[in-house]
Design a protein around this motif. Sequence first.
Motif, PDB file in Angstrom:
ATOM      1  N   GLU A  97      93.498  89.424 -46.605  1.00  0.00           N
ATOM      2  CA  GLU A  97      94.557  90.004 -45.459  1.00  0.00           C
ATOM      3  C   GLU A  97      94.139  90.873 -44.338  1.00  0.00           C
ATOM      4  OE1 GLU A  97      97.907  87.475 -47.872  1.00  0.00           O
ATOM      5  OE2 GLU A  97      98.463  90.002 -47.628  1.00  0.00           O
ATOM      6  N   GLN A  99      91.458  92.424 -43.436  1.00  0.00           N
ATOM      7  CA  GLN A  99      90.257  93.020 -42.927  1.00  0.00           C
ATOM      8  C   GLN A  99      90.393  91.478 -42.340  1.00  0.00           C
ATOM      9  OE1 GLN A  99      86.702  93.101 -45.808  1.00  0.00           O
ATOM     10  NE2 GLN A  99      86.348  91.431 -44.647  1.00  0.00           N
ATOM     11  N   GLU A 100      91.154  89.991 -42.296  1.00  0.00           N
ATOM     12  CA  GLU A 100      91.130  88.841 -41.831  1.00  0.00           C
ATOM     13  C   GLU A 100      92.105  88.908 -40.424  1.00  0.00           C
ATOM     14  OE1 GLU A 100      92.503  85.766 -44.141  1.00  0.00           O
ATOM     15  OE2 GLU A 100      91.255  86.011 -45.759  1.00  0.00           O
ATOM     16  N   ILE A 101      92.919  89.678 -40.620  1.00  0.00           N
ATOM     17  CA  ILE A 101      94.242  90.888 -39.398  1.00  0.00           C
ATOM     18  C   ILE A 101      92.583  90.863 -38.081  1.00  0.00           C
ATOM     19  CG2 ILE A 101      95.430  91.249 -38.422  1.00  0.00           C
ATOM     20  CD1 ILE A 101      96.722  90.358 -40.802  1.00  0.00           C
ATOM     21  N   GLU A 103      89.993  90.984 -37.917  1.00  0.00           N
ATOM     22  CA  GLU A 103      88.765  90.609 -37.649  1.00  0.00           C
ATOM     23  C   GLU A 103      89.073  89.463 -36.500  1.00  0.00           C
ATOM     24  OE1 GLU A 103      86.644  88.836 -41.181  1.00  0.00           O
ATOM     25  OE2 GLU A 103      86.017  89.912 -41.466  1.00  0.00           O
ATOM     26  N   LYS A 104      90.505  88.977 -36.548  1.00  0.00           N
ATOM     27  CA  LYS A 104      91.208  88.052 -35.991  1.00  0.00           C
ATOM     28  C   LYS A 104      90.908  88.687 -34.518  1.00  0.00           C
ATOM     29  CE  LYS A 104      95.104  85.314 -35.155  1.00  0.00           C
ATOM     30  NZ  LYS A 104      96.246  85.170 -35.468  1.00  0.00           N
ATOM     31  N   GLU A 105      91.716  89.877 -34.335  1.00  0.00           N
ATOM     32  CA  GLU A 105      92.082  90.690 -33.026  1.00  0.00           C
ATOM     33  C   GLU A 105      90.907  91.297 -32.797  1.00  0.00           C
ATOM     34  OE1 GLU A 105      95.129  91.101 -31.479  1.00  0.00           O
ATOM     35  OE2 GLU A 105      95.747  89.494 -33.342  1.00  0.00           O
ATOM     36  N   GLY A 107      87.883  90.132 -32.672  1.00  0.00           N
ATOM     37  CA  GLY A 107      86.806  88.976 -32.376  1.00  0.00           C
ATOM     38  C   GLY A 107      85.696  89.330 -33.414  1.00  0.00           C
ATOM     39  N   GLU A 108      85.125  90.118 -33.813  1.00  0.00           N
ATOM     40  CA  GLU A 108      83.777  89.716 -34.605  1.00  0.00           C
ATOM     41  C   GLU A 108      84.086  90.160 -36.753  1.00  0.00           C
ATOM     42  OE1 GLU A 108      82.395  93.603 -33.169  1.00  0.00           O
ATOM     43  OE2 GLU A 108      82.211  91.895 -31.298  1.00  0.00           O
TER      44      GLU A 108
END
Length: 138
Positions: A97, A99-101, A103-105, A107-108
Amino acid sequence: MQNRIAKSIAVAVIATHLAACGTILYPERKGQVSGKIDAGVAALNGIGLLFFLVPGVIAFAVDFNNGTIYLPNSTSVDGEDDGLRVVQAHPNLTPNELQEIIEKEVGEPVDLSKAQVESRTAPDQASIQQELNTRTAP
């Protein structure tokens, strides 16, 4: 009839003034140390200044002291970007979770499998910057 209208206007002005404080409207903003000023909160505090000078000054002082007059996730007024982003998440994040946050912030894609990640709870945004400064100091 005119007395009732005058009382209604007085109540509306007082209610507007009481709601004008960013600390009351946006308690989740407490602890911000800088950023762009929220025009809505500043205008409501300005109304307090217009009708009641001392409470208006107090409203501005409280909002600046608490940091609630600043817009969330905005950089400082002078254009400096400290590189920090505040992201709200639930307290028991799994590594996936997190890591997903990130990546979202960012943008890569990021890979946290080899990262040394340490979780800490901070009382406010200023303490995060202080902690990062002490960790990166030579």
